[in-house]
Design an enzyme around this catalytic site. Structure first.
Site: not given
Length: 341
Positions: A250, A297, A279
């Site tokens: 993460r 991601h 992000e």
């Protein structure tokens, strides 16, 4: 304002929110049983829009972009379940959700192998400078084959990979590493069982020893307040100058500013990131680095896996609304509280 659309017509059905775009077939299936308020435009709801959208529904399918906390739940008097389409749930304030008597679920297991595949792919691309080499070719810089003047990378075979966070995905990466003859060391909040360590060919070490000895460091730990900036300037300084760092965990696990400085100053060889602090924004200094592989991601992003994630989230939601225990319930104490009541 981006308001979820009511895609059902019956007002006798339970109301649910689908906060992000999902596959049309899954949406159509939901509409058979529920009055669906969907966001197929896929524009991220503001906190105010999310609070309003949750106020009249009994269940919600959400993703990491939806922060479910006390403020979001303030008007959600009918809400019974929030089903995350993700294995991670750092977007959930679990104590607040539990205090509201709402079940919280996630989607473990169905994305383990796909994410481990991608983690290893990112590791390979980073060590062997794949992105940098492609840019080099596209820029017309490749005018001849050379022994020393082509981009030279780092070997994976017979090297040491250090995995921080040895859950299902970390173990999946370790097993893939064995096929490359790699030595596997790991650090985790607890030791694996002897059987699991043997299956992974993995040896437990301290975090400091892992950082100092690993040729490749892979991060697969969940984001928590305690894990914020698990890798910062001090940790990077422990690593070999020839080492690579991979983050498929993460954003926030790595101090991106410190990493950018380390890459630019040659403190480590290269990095591969699938997740970022803040992000979808990426730290501008990272974008200046040539020795980094950047991905948006997408570790779980195969159609088969994303469909499986949606299916499991829907299964969790249906179970909760039918008065049953969802398959991947995070806060089981909610059910205990309901039994006692």
């Amino acid at each position: 304002m981006n308001t979820p659309t009511n895609t059902s017509t019956s007002h006798s059905k339970p109301k649910i929110l689908v906060a992000r775009a999902i596959f049309p077939e899954a949406l159509a299936k939901l509409e058979e049983s529920y009055e669906v308020h969907s966001n197929q435009s896929d524009k991220i709801l503001t906190p105010e829009e999310l609070q309003k959208a949750l106020s009249g529904v009994e269940g919600a399918l959400v993703a990491g972009s939806e922060r479910i906390d006390a403020a979001a739940l303030a008007q959600a008097k009918n809400l019974k379940v929030v089903a995350n389409i993700s294995v991670g749930y750092n977007n959930f304030d679990v104590p607040a959700i539990t205090a509201a008597g709402v079940m919280a679920t996630n989607t473990p297991d169905v994305l383990t192998d796909t994410t481990a595949d991608f983690g290893f792919a990112l590791l390979m691309a980073t060590a062997r400078r794949i992105t940098e080499s492609e840019h080099w070719v596209r820029a017309g810089k490749w005018d001849q084959w050379s022994i020393v003047n082509n981009p030279l990378g780092m070997d994976l075979h017979h090297s040491t990979v250090g995995i921080i966070g040895m859950g299902r995905i970390g173990q999946g990466i370790a097993k893939r590493a064995l096929g490359f003859g790699m030595k596997v060391i790991y650090h985790n909040r607890s030791h694996l069982s002897d059987a699991d360590e043997k299956a992974c060919g993995a040896t437990y070490v301290s975090k400091e020893e892992l950082l100092r000895t690993a040729d490749h460091v892979v991060l697969v730990l969940p984001y928590t307040a305690q894990n914020h900036h698990t890798i910062g300037a001090a940790e990077i300084a422990m690593m070999k100058p020839t080492a690579t760092l991979i983050n498929i965990a993460r954003g926030g696990i790595v101090d991106d500013a410190a990493l950018a400085h380390a890459l630019q100053s040659g403190k480590i060889f290269a990095a591969g990131l699938d997740v970022f602090e803040g992000e979808p924004q990426v730290h501008p200094e990272l974008l200046k680095c040539s020795n980094i592989v950047l991905a948006p991601h997408i570790a779980s992003a195969t159609e088969k896996t994303r469909r499986a994630m949606v299916d499991l989230a829907v299964e969790n939601l249906r179970a909760a609304l039918d008065g049953k225990k969802p398959p991947s319930l995070i806060n089981g104490e909610v059910l205990e509280g309901k039994k006692q009541a």
